[in-house]
Design a protein around this motif. Structure first.
Motif, PDB file in Angstrom:
ATOM      1  N   PRO A   1     -36.816 -65.500   7.876  1.00 44.59           N
ATOM      2  CA  PRO A   1     -35.814 -64.788   9.042  1.00 44.59           C
ATOM      3  C   PRO A   1     -36.432 -64.713  10.490  1.00 44.59           C
ATOM      4  CG  PRO A   1     -35.433 -63.769   7.408  1.00 44.59           C
ATOM      5  CD  PRO A   1     -36.249 -64.085   6.652  1.00 44.59           C
ATOM      6  N   LEU A   2     -38.350 -64.222  10.055  1.00 45.19           N
ATOM      7  CA  LEU A   2     -39.229 -64.017  11.038  1.00 45.19           C
ATOM      8  C   LEU A   2     -39.100 -64.573  11.980  1.00 45.19           C
ATOM      9  CD1 LEU A   2     -40.935 -61.812  13.064  1.00 45.19           C
ATOM     10  CD2 LEU A   2     -43.183 -62.571  11.194  1.00 45.19           C
ATOM     11  N   GLU A   3     -39.490 -66.795  11.501  1.00 36.85           N
ATOM     12  CA  GLU A   3     -39.162 -67.366  11.807  1.00 36.85           C
ATOM     13  C   GLU A   3     -38.205 -67.741  12.226  1.00 36.85           C
ATOM     14  OE1 GLU A   3     -40.112 -72.046  11.230  1.00 36.85           O
ATOM     15  OE2 GLU A   3     -40.965 -70.470   9.475  1.00 36.85           O
ATOM     16  N   ALA A   4     -37.248 -67.767  12.049  1.00 38.38           N
ATOM     17  CA  ALA A   4     -35.923 -68.059  12.654  1.00 38.38           C
ATOM     18  C   ALA A   4     -35.463 -67.139  13.628  1.00 38.38           C
ATOM     19  CB  ALA A   4     -35.080 -67.729  11.651  1.00 38.38           C
ATOM     20  N   THR A   5     -36.239 -65.791  14.212  1.00 37.84           N
ATOM     21  CA  THR A   5     -35.945 -65.240  14.769  1.00 37.84           C
ATOM     22  C   THR A   5     -37.122 -65.039  16.674  1.00 37.84           C
ATOM     23  OG1 THR A   5     -35.317 -63.287  13.284  1.00 37.84           O
ATOM     24  CG2 THR A   5     -36.275 -62.650  16.214  1.00 37.84           C
ATOM     25  N   ALA A   6     -37.793 -65.925  15.990  1.00 42.53           N
ATOM     26  CA  ALA A   6     -38.926 -66.670  16.805  1.00 42.53           C
ATOM     27  C   ALA A   6     -38.041 -67.978  17.908  1.00 42.53           C
ATOM     28  CB  ALA A   6     -40.251 -66.602  17.225  1.00 42.53           C
ATOM     29  N   PHE A   7     -38.552 -68.684  16.337  1.00 44.37           N
ATOM     30  CA  PHE A   7     -37.015 -69.568  17.312  1.00 44.37           C
ATOM     31  C   PHE A   7     -36.034 -69.222  17.548  1.00 44.37           C
ATOM     32  CE2 PHE A   7     -34.229 -72.826  16.099  1.00 44.37           C
ATOM     33  CZ  PHE A   7     -34.035 -74.235  16.029  1.00 44.37           C
ATOM     34  N   LEU A   8     -35.187 -68.572  17.813  1.00 47.14           N
ATOM     35  CA  LEU A   8     -34.149 -68.448  17.882  1.00 47.14           C
ATOM     36  C   LEU A   8     -34.305 -68.309  19.272  1.00 47.14           C
ATOM     37  CD1 LEU A   8     -31.229 -67.482  15.314  1.00 47.14           C
ATOM     38  CD2 LEU A   8     -31.386 -69.062  16.037  1.00 47.14           C
ATOM     39  N   LEU A   9     -34.762 -67.060  19.359  1.00 49.86           N
ATOM     40  CA  LEU A   9     -35.171 -66.450  21.132  1.00 49.86           C
ATOM     41  C   LEU A   9     -35.998 -67.368  21.919  1.00 49.86           C
ATOM     42  CD1 LEU A   9     -37.210 -62.976  19.853  1.00 49.86           C
ATOM     43  CD2 LEU A   9     -34.722 -63.627  21.253  1.00 49.86           C
ATOM     44  N   ALA A  10     -36.926 -68.940  21.465  1.00 50.90           N
ATOM     45  CA  ALA A  10     -36.730 -69.730  21.848  1.00 50.90           C
ATOM     46  C   ALA A  10     -36.192 -70.681  23.002  1.00 50.90           C
ATOM     47  CB  ALA A  10     -38.390 -70.655  21.287  1.00 50.90           C
ATOM     48  N   GLU A  11     -35.301 -70.781  21.519  1.00 52.39           N
ATOM     49  CA  GLU A  11     -34.099 -71.689  21.764  1.00 52.39           C
ATOM     50  C   GLU A  11     -33.032 -70.800  23.252  1.00 52.39           C
ATOM     51  OE1 GLU A  11     -31.307 -74.446  22.594  1.00 52.39           O
ATOM     52  OE2 GLU A  11     -30.509 -72.474  21.131  1.00 52.39           O
ATOM     53  N   HIS A  12     -33.419 -69.512  22.754  1.00 50.36           N
ATOM     54  CA  HIS A  12     -31.932 -69.195  23.980  1.00 50.36           C
ATOM     55  C   HIS A  12     -32.752 -69.169  25.273  1.00 50.36           C
ATOM     56  CE1 HIS A  12     -29.284 -66.330  24.852  1.00 50.36           C
ATOM     57  NE2 HIS A  12     -30.179 -65.736  25.704  1.00 50.36           N
ATOM     58  N   ILE A  13     -33.622 -68.868  25.533  1.00 47.33           N
ATOM     59  CA  ILE A  13     -34.834 -69.209  26.656  1.00 47.33           C
ATOM     60  C   ILE A  13     -34.879 -70.312  27.357  1.00 47.33           C
ATOM     61  CG2 ILE A  13     -36.815 -69.632  27.991  1.00 47.33           C
ATOM     62  CD1 ILE A  13     -38.020 -67.531  25.736  1.00 47.33           C
ATOM     63  N   ASN A  14     -34.772 -71.804  26.451  1.00 45.52           N
ATOM     64  CA  ASN A  14     -34.796 -73.119  26.474  1.00 45.52           C
ATOM     65  C   ASN A  14     -33.357 -73.678  26.940  1.00 45.52           C
ATOM     66  OD1 ASN A  14     -37.384 -73.349  25.783  1.00 45.52           O
ATOM     67  ND2 ASN A  14     -36.907 -75.061  23.886  1.00 45.52           N
ATOM     68  N   ARG A  15     -31.869 -73.192  26.072  1.00 43.87           N
ATOM     69  CA  ARG A  15     -30.866 -72.830  27.129  1.00 43.87           C
ATOM     70  C   ARG A  15     -30.654 -72.741  27.849  1.00 43.87           C
ATOM     71  NH1 ARG A  15     -27.406 -70.502  23.635  1.00 43.87           N
ATOM     72  NH2 ARG A  15     -28.761 -70.262  22.401  1.00 43.87           N
ATOM     73  N   LEU A  16     -30.674 -70.948  28.242  1.00 46.06           N
ATOM     74  CA  LEU A  16     -30.919 -70.515  29.859  1.00 46.06           C
ATOM     75  C   LEU A  16     -31.190 -71.719  31.006  1.00 46.06           C
ATOM     76  CD1 LEU A  16     -31.577 -66.541  28.713  1.00 46.06           C
ATOM     77  CD2 LEU A  16     -29.253 -67.836  29.491  1.00 46.06           C
ATOM     78  N   THR A  17     -32.813 -71.923  30.680  1.00 48.73           N
ATOM     79  CA  THR A  17     -33.583 -72.522  31.722  1.00 48.73           C
ATOM     80  C   THR A  17     -32.671 -74.450  31.686  1.00 48.73           C
ATOM     81  OG1 THR A  17     -35.310 -72.892  30.575  1.00 48.73           O
ATOM     82  CG2 THR A  17     -35.452 -71.567  31.649  1.00 48.73           C
TER      83      THR A  17
ATOM     84  N   ASP B   1     -33.832 -76.700  29.881  1.00 46.82           N
ATOM     85  CA  ASP B   1     -35.350 -77.343  29.753  1.00 46.82           C
ATOM     86  C   ASP B   1     -35.498 -77.317  28.014  1.00 46.82           C
ATOM     87  OD1 ASP B   1     -37.939 -77.755  29.731  1.00 46.82           O
ATOM     88  OD2 ASP B   1     -38.604 -77.260  31.561  1.00 46.82           O
ATOM     89  N   ARG B   2     -35.339 -78.466  27.538  1.00 46.90           N
ATOM     90  CA  ARG B   2     -35.845 -78.176  25.939  1.00 46.90           C
ATOM     91  C   ARG B   2     -37.273 -77.181  25.269  1.00 46.90           C
ATOM     92  NH1 ARG B   2     -32.782 -83.019  22.913  1.00 46.90           N
ATOM     93  NH2 ARG B   2     -30.614 -81.951  22.844  1.00 46.90           N
ATOM     94  N   ASP B   3     -38.073 -77.951  26.284  1.00 45.43           N
ATOM     95  CA  ASP B   3     -39.599 -77.197  26.484  1.00 45.43           C
ATOM     96  C   ASP B   3     -40.406 -75.875  27.110  1.00 45.43           C
ATOM     97  OD1 ASP B   3     -40.594 -79.673  25.005  1.00 45.43           O
ATOM     98  OD2 ASP B   3     -40.854 -80.698  26.343  1.00 45.43           O
ATOM     99  N   PHE B   4     -39.255 -75.368  27.757  1.00 42.58           N
ATOM    100  CA  PHE B   4     -39.765 -74.358  28.554  1.00 42.58           C
ATOM    101  C   PHE B   4     -40.311 -73.600  27.750  1.00 42.58           C
ATOM    102  CE2 PHE B   4     -38.949 -70.335  30.734  1.00 42.58           C
ATOM    103  CZ  PHE B   4     -39.468 -70.694  32.348  1.00 42.58           C
ATOM    104  N   ALA B   5     -39.475 -72.370  27.016  1.00 39.13           N
ATOM    105  CA  ALA B   5     -39.648 -71.710  25.704  1.00 39.13           C
ATOM    106  C   ALA B   5     -41.918 -71.938  25.700  1.00 39.13           C
ATOM    107  CB  ALA B   5     -39.345 -71.354  24.749  1.00 39.13           C
ATOM    108  N   THR B   6     -42.014 -73.588  25.586  1.00 39.77           N
ATOM    109  CA  THR B   6     -43.529 -73.469  24.596  1.00 39.77           C
ATOM    110  C   THR B   6     -44.442 -73.655  25.630  1.00 39.77           C
ATOM    111  OG1 THR B   6     -42.399 -75.071  23.116  1.00 39.77           O
ATOM    112  CG2 THR B   6     -44.880 -76.086  24.052  1.00 39.77           C
TER     113      THR B   6
END
Length: 178
Positions: free
Chosen positions: A142-158, A160-165
């Motif tokens: 779940p911790l990994e999923a949380t970080a992943f889902l937040l990164a994916e949320h940022i990427n969707r907002l922008t 840009d599939r690499d924005f969060a990274t």
């Protein structure tokens, strides 16, 4: 009076390793795979197997630092549109995790929502979690999923599939220069 959960008191952990794990998951999903590339997964497995207790704690702290940094960026983005980050991020996160019963046990969802709320209110997720004892094995996915889902949320907002990274990589680069 400052909070004992103030980020200034939190260890950053191994943000680079945590980002490597999250980035590999993002690339797998964006590549249309439900699983990480076997070679990449083997590297991650070898890395995590090599960790001692301190290394595991550093990886956990690094994941919490990612969550904090992602929420800090999301908070600023939502505030620019007069929206509350908690209102827009937490329900989405909880709903998505609820649809992942193989990776996220239902009893871990409130803890992960708490981590996100802590980060969204400028508290350290790792120090917030520490109040309730040691991490459990059931909280790792779940911790990994949380970080992943937040990164994916940022990427969707922008869009840009690499924005969060890149966001984290730039922050790490500028921290090293300081």
């Amino acid at each position: 009076m400052s909070s004992p959960c103030d980020p200034q008191y939190a260890p950053a952990g191994d943000v680079g390793a945590a980002l490597m794990v999250i980035d590999s998951r993002l690339k797998a999903i964006y590549g249309g795979r439900t699983e990480t590339d076997p070679a990449q997964q083997q590297l991650i497995d070898q890395f995590t197997a090599s960790l001692d207790r301190r290394g595991v704690q550093d990886l956990l702290d690094g994941a919490c630092t990612l969550i904090f940094m992602f929420m800090k960026w999301l908070r600023a983005a939502y505030e620019d549109h007069d929206k509350d980050v908690i209102e827009y991020v937490v329900p989405n996160l909880v709903a998505t995790m609820s649809m992942m019963p193989k990776s996220v046990r239902p009893e871990a969802i409130p803890t992960m929502a708490g981590l996100v709320v802590a980060a969204g209110t400028d508290l350290s997720p790792s120090l917030w979690r520490k109040q309730y004892g040691d991490w459990t094995e059931d909280e790792m996915n779940p911790l990994e999923a949380t970080a992943f889902l937040l990164a994916e949320h940022i990427n969707r907002l922008t869009d840009d599939r690499d924005f969060a990274t890149r966001l984290i990589t730039k922050a790490l680069s500028s921290a090293e220069q300081d």
